[in-house]
Structures are given as structure tokens and as C-alpha cells.
Design a protein around this motif. Structure first.
Motif, mmCIF file in Angstrom:
data_model
loop_
_atom_site.group_PDB
_atom_site.id
_atom_site.type_symbol
_atom_site.label_atom_id
_atom_site.label_comp_id
_atom_site.label_asym_id
_atom_site.label_seq_id
_atom_site.Cartn_x
_atom_site.Cartn_y
_atom_site.Cartn_z
ATOM 1 N N VAL A 186 -12.004 4.370 3.147
ATOM 2 C CA VAL A 186 -11.151 4.412 4.311
ATOM 3 C C VAL A 186 -9.836 3.659 4.003
ATOM 4 O O VAL A 186 -8.797 4.087 4.022
ATOM 5 C CB VAL A 186 -11.716 4.095 5.727
ATOM 6 N N LEU A 187 -10.048 2.462 3.536
ATOM 7 C CA LEU A 187 -8.890 1.516 3.391
ATOM 8 C C LEU A 187 -8.229 2.235 2.137
ATOM 9 O O LEU A 187 -6.833 2.253 2.066
ATOM 10 C CB LEU A 187 -9.293 0.224 2.967
ATOM 11 N N ILE A 188 -8.886 2.421 0.957
ATOM 12 C CA ILE A 188 -8.160 3.067 -0.258
ATOM 13 C C ILE A 188 -7.471 4.331 0.072
ATOM 14 O O ILE A 188 -6.186 4.528 -0.342
ATOM 15 C CB ILE A 188 -9.032 3.246 -1.399
ATOM 16 N N GLU A 189 -7.961 5.094 0.828
ATOM 17 C CA GLU A 189 -7.207 6.568 1.265
ATOM 18 C C GLU A 189 -5.822 6.286 1.913
ATOM 19 O O GLU A 189 -5.067 6.591 1.435
ATOM 20 C CB GLU A 189 -8.103 6.946 2.275
ATOM 21 N N GLY A 190 -5.859 5.279 2.904
ATOM 22 C CA GLY A 190 -4.636 5.113 3.436
ATOM 23 C C GLY A 190 -3.612 4.222 2.578
ATOM 24 O O GLY A 190 -2.332 4.826 2.643
ATOM 25 N N CYS A 191 -3.836 3.410 1.847
ATOM 26 C CA CYS A 191 -3.211 2.664 1.023
ATOM 27 C C CYS A 191 -2.668 3.385 -0.129
ATOM 28 O O CYS A 191 -1.325 3.430 -0.623
ATOM 29 C CB CYS A 191 -3.703 1.421 0.412
ATOM 30 N N ALA A 194 -3.418 0.451 -5.688
ATOM 31 C CA ALA A 194 -2.852 0.829 -4.365
ATOM 32 C C ALA A 194 -2.943 -0.156 -3.108
ATOM 33 O O ALA A 194 -2.073 -0.348 -2.460
ATOM 34 C CB ALA A 194 -3.535 2.208 -3.827
ATOM 35 N N VAL A 195 -4.356 -0.688 -3.136
ATOM 36 C CA VAL A 195 -4.533 -1.746 -2.457
ATOM 37 C C VAL A 195 -3.684 -2.955 -2.625
ATOM 38 O O VAL A 195 -3.051 -3.621 -1.568
ATOM 39 C CB VAL A 195 -6.031 -2.310 -2.166
ATOM 40 N N ALA A 196 -3.628 -3.465 -3.926
ATOM 41 C CA ALA A 196 -2.864 -4.490 -4.261
ATOM 42 C C ALA A 196 -1.477 -4.365 -3.504
ATOM 43 O O ALA A 196 -0.677 -5.275 -3.374
ATOM 44 C CB ALA A 196 -3.135 -4.889 -5.575
ATOM 45 N N ASP A 197 -0.865 -3.244 -3.962
ATOM 46 C CA ASP A 197 0.583 -2.868 -3.740
ATOM 47 C C ASP A 197 0.843 -2.828 -2.092
ATOM 48 O O ASP A 197 1.886 -3.583 -1.781
ATOM 49 C CB ASP A 197 0.879 -1.809 -4.128
ATOM 50 N N THR A 198 -0.060 -2.456 -1.440
ATOM 51 C CA THR A 198 0.120 -2.632 0.118
ATOM 52 C C THR A 198 -0.170 -4.197 0.485
ATOM 53 O O THR A 198 0.347 -4.470 1.498
ATOM 54 C CB THR A 198 -1.279 -1.762 0.835
ATOM 55 N N LEU A 199 -0.950 -4.807 -0.228
ATOM 56 C CA LEU A 199 -0.862 -6.423 0.173
ATOM 57 C C LEU A 199 0.556 -7.048 -0.109
ATOM 58 O O LEU A 199 0.920 -8.076 0.500
ATOM 59 C CB LEU A 199 -2.109 -7.187 -0.673
ATOM 60 N N VAL A 200 1.154 -6.456 -1.174
ATOM 61 C CA VAL A 200 2.603 -6.939 -1.459
ATOM 62 C C VAL A 200 3.331 -6.694 -0.329
ATOM 63 O O VAL A 200 4.161 -7.491 0.218
ATOM 64 C CB VAL A 200 3.141 -6.347 -2.679
ATOM 65 N N LEU A 201 3.481 -5.653 0.249
ATOM 66 C CA LEU A 201 4.298 -5.310 1.378
ATOM 67 C C LEU A 201 3.814 -6.263 2.644
ATOM 68 O O LEU A 201 4.599 -6.484 3.273
ATOM 69 C CB LEU A 201 3.789 -3.712 1.778
ATOM 70 N N ALA A 202 2.400 -6.224 3.017
ATOM 71 C CA ALA A 202 2.065 -7.199 3.861
ATOM 72 C C ALA A 202 2.501 -8.567 3.710
ATOM 73 O O ALA A 202 2.888 -9.292 4.605
ATOM 74 C CB ALA A 202 0.412 -6.897 4.061
ATOM 75 N N LEU A 203 2.423 -9.033 2.702
ATOM 76 C CA LEU A 203 2.666 -10.269 2.352
ATOM 77 C C LEU A 203 4.443 -10.416 2.574
ATOM 78 O O LEU A 203 4.833 -11.603 3.173
ATOM 79 C CB LEU A 203 2.466 -10.772 0.886
ATOM 80 N N GLN A 204 5.041 -9.367 1.927
ATOM 81 C CA GLN A 204 6.576 -9.663 2.212
ATOM 82 C C GLN A 204 7.175 -9.763 3.516
ATOM 83 O O GLN A 204 7.987 -10.059 4.005
ATOM 84 C CB GLN A 204 7.270 -8.416 1.268
ATOM 85 N N SER A 205 6.296 -8.814 4.540
ATOM 86 C CA SER A 205 6.647 -8.611 5.819
ATOM 87 C C SER A 205 6.070 -9.851 6.968
ATOM 88 O O SER A 205 6.128 -9.706 7.957
ATOM 89 C CB SER A 205 6.297 -7.344 6.367
ATOM 90 N N GLY A 206 5.220 -10.598 6.075
ATOM 91 C CA GLY A 206 4.585 -11.714 6.890
ATOM 92 C C GLY A 206 3.387 -11.152 7.731
ATOM 93 O O GLY A 206 3.069 -11.480 9.020
ATOM 94 N N ARG A 207 2.705 -9.979 7.437
ATOM 95 C CA ARG A 207 1.838 -9.192 7.987
ATOM 96 C C ARG A 207 0.458 -9.153 7.500
ATOM 97 O O ARG A 207 -0.586 -8.196 7.738
ATOM 98 C CB ARG A 207 2.380 -7.803 8.600
ATOM 99 N N LEU A 208 0.192 -10.146 6.669
ATOM 100 C CA LEU A 208 -0.952 -9.971 5.615
ATOM 101 C C LEU A 208 -2.214 -10.309 6.841
ATOM 102 O O LEU A 208 -2.259 -11.157 7.525
ATOM 103 C CB LEU A 208 -1.058 -11.367 4.660
ATOM 104 N N PRO A 209 -3.216 -9.140 6.835
ATOM 105 C CA PRO A 209 -4.291 -9.374 7.788
ATOM 106 C C PRO A 209 -5.002 -10.898 7.683
ATOM 107 O O PRO A 209 -5.519 -11.097 6.298
ATOM 108 C CB PRO A 209 -5.341 -8.337 7.348
ATOM 109 N N SER A 210 -5.306 -11.407 8.816
ATOM 110 C CA SER A 210 -5.728 -12.927 8.508
ATOM 111 C C SER A 210 -6.966 -12.952 9.620
ATOM 112 O O SER A 210 -6.987 -12.162 10.521
ATOM 113 C CB SER A 210 -4.469 -13.853 8.942
ATOM 114 N N GLY A 211 -7.670 -14.058 9.276
ATOM 115 C CA GLY A 211 -8.680 -14.365 10.316
ATOM 116 C C GLY A 211 -8.543 -15.665 10.694
ATOM 117 O O GLY A 211 -7.768 -16.607 10.198
ATOM 118 N N ARG A 212 -9.135 -16.217 11.735
ATOM 119 C CA ARG A 212 -9.368 -17.677 12.233
ATOM 120 C C ARG A 212 -10.393 -18.379 11.719
ATOM 121 O O ARG A 212 -11.585 -17.933 11.801
ATOM 122 C CB ARG A 212 -9.191 -17.667 13.823
#
Length: 233
Positions: A22-27, A73-91
Motif C-alpha cells: 500500500v505504501l509503495i503503491e502511493g510513493c 520510491a519510498v526513500a524519495d518520498t521521505l526526502v520530500l517529507a524531510l524537506q517539508s518538515g512532515r516526516l511521519p513521527s511518533g511520540r
């Protein structure tokens, strides 16, 4: 427009491969940068803080078993998330909270920091054992290393976390271990999994050094066996 992600729940035997697909498909196939980042965010948010380790397990599954195109594909999406400050995070519990039940402070952490904190500063879920940490961290760091941009950005992120003594999330020894990981990773072999091996081994070596001078209660907690949460099985 991004397709809706179905509600995700964990069964006795979660379908990790299906969740990874599911994740790969979207990325890999969503048309815009924003859609791809939102897809990753929604997959993480659908699980919630309590099941954030399940999101990490999905990333680890891709890091261990994905083909190079899926990993990129997933690593490239992580780049975009890092650049925009939206890296999925946990507490995760702040460093004082894991020893004092009256302390409720938590900090938001990205995937690699979260694993490192779980290993070095266990909270109410119990300790993440060395073998489990080593396997998961290598998979995650190796996945991120499929994008050189993601590796550079994540190394800078780890350096920033390690250099902030006022954040309250980390002990001094844990910050030293994060610094060692970031330095090793930034200078590591460009091959993703050799880079991951070097980075994770640097973190674990620095952690062991820190344990030698830690208070007895801390050492005892770190030495406990891993108590796998249901979300990780």
C-alpha cells in the motif's frame, strides 16, 4: 487526487507485506509530490501514536524485502517529507519519564530517532533488545540510504537533535550515540546496507560506552530483555 487509504487495524498476524505494498503503491505512482507525502502521512496517522511501531515495521519490511525501485520510491518520498518538515513521527517518553512514573512528558521523533530512543531509553513498553534494534535500524537506515539526498538530510537532522541539550528528549549519553551514528552515516560507504551497518554499529558502540558509566538503575533497565508490544509482532 490521492485514493483513500482504508482503515488499518492490527490482527493477530498482521499483513505486513500488504501494508508495505500500500505504501509503495502511493510513493511510486501518485502524480504529485504533495500526494505522495500526504499518502505516507495518512498511512502513519491512520495507525496513531500507540501503533507507530507498526508504521516502522512497514518501513522495515520495505527496507528488508523491497526491490530497488520500491525502496527508491519510498526513500524519495521521505526526502520530500524531510524537506517539508512532515516526516511521519511518533511520540516517545522524554528521558526523565522512563524512570519516574509521575513524569508524563513525551517528544515527537522520526522513525530512526524513535528506534534509537526505544533501544537506549526504554519507556513503559519495555526495552527494545539489541538484536531487534540492530535488525530494524539497519533496515530503516538502509532504506533511507537509497536516496543520497535523504541520507544527507537525515544526517543533518540527527546532528541537530544530538546538538540540542535543552530539548529534554535525550540523555547526554544518548545524544553522544546519535552524534556517532550521524557522523558514521555521513562518511559511510555509499552502498545502502553497508552504510546502514556502519551507522548502526557506531550507535550501538557509543551506547555501550555510555552504559559503562550510567547509574546502576539505568544499566539494569537497558539490560532487560525485549518485551515485544503487540503492534510489533
Amino acid at each position: 487526487m490521492a485514493q483513500p487509504i482504508p482503515d488499518l487495524t492490527l490482527r493477530d498476524q498482521p499483513d505486513w507485506a500488504g501494508a508495505a505494498e500500500v505504501l509503495i503503491e502511493g510513493c511510486a505512482h501518485l502524480p504529485s509530490r504533495e500526494d505522495r507525502v500526504r499518502w505516507m502521512e495518512r498511512l502513519c496517522h491512520s495507525l496513531g501514536d500507540a501503533l507507530y511501531p507498526a508504521f516502522l515495521q512497514v518501513l522495515c519490511r520495505i527496507g528488508e524485502h523491497g526491490n530497488p525501485q520500491a525502496q527508491a520510491a519510498v526513500a524519495d518520498t521521505l526526502v520530500l517529507a524531510l524537506q517539508s518538515g512532515r516526516l511521519p513521527s511518533g511520540r516517545h517518553a522524554a528521558w526523565g519519564a522512563q524512570w519516574d512514573a509521575s513524569v508524563r512528558a513525551t517528544r515527537t521523533m522520526g522513525p530512526i530517532e524513535y528506534l534509537c530512543a526505544w533501544f537506549a531509553q526504554p519507556d513503559g513498553r519495555g526495552t527494545l533488545g539489541a538484536v531487534a534494534f540492530d535488525q530494524a535500524a539497519r533496515a530503516l537506515v538502509g532504506l533511507v540510504s537509497h536516496s543520497e539526498a535523504a541520507r544527507r538530510l537525515y544526517c543533518a537532522k540527527l546532528h541537530s537533535v544530538a546538538d540540542d541539550p535543552l530539548d529534554g528528549a535525550w540523555t547526554r549519553s544518548s545524544r553522544h550515540a546519535l552524534q556517532a551514528m550521524a557522523l558514521s552515516w555521513s562518511q559511510a560507504d555509499p552502498e545502502p546496507y553497508r552504510a546502514a551497518t556502519q551507522a548502526v554499529e557506531a550507535f550501538m558502540a557509543a551506547s555501550r560506552h555510555g552504559e559503562q558509566s550510567a547509574p546502576a538503575a539505568t544499566v539494569g533497565a537497558l539490560a532487560q530483555g525485549w518485551i515485544p508490544p503487540a503492534s510489533w509482532r
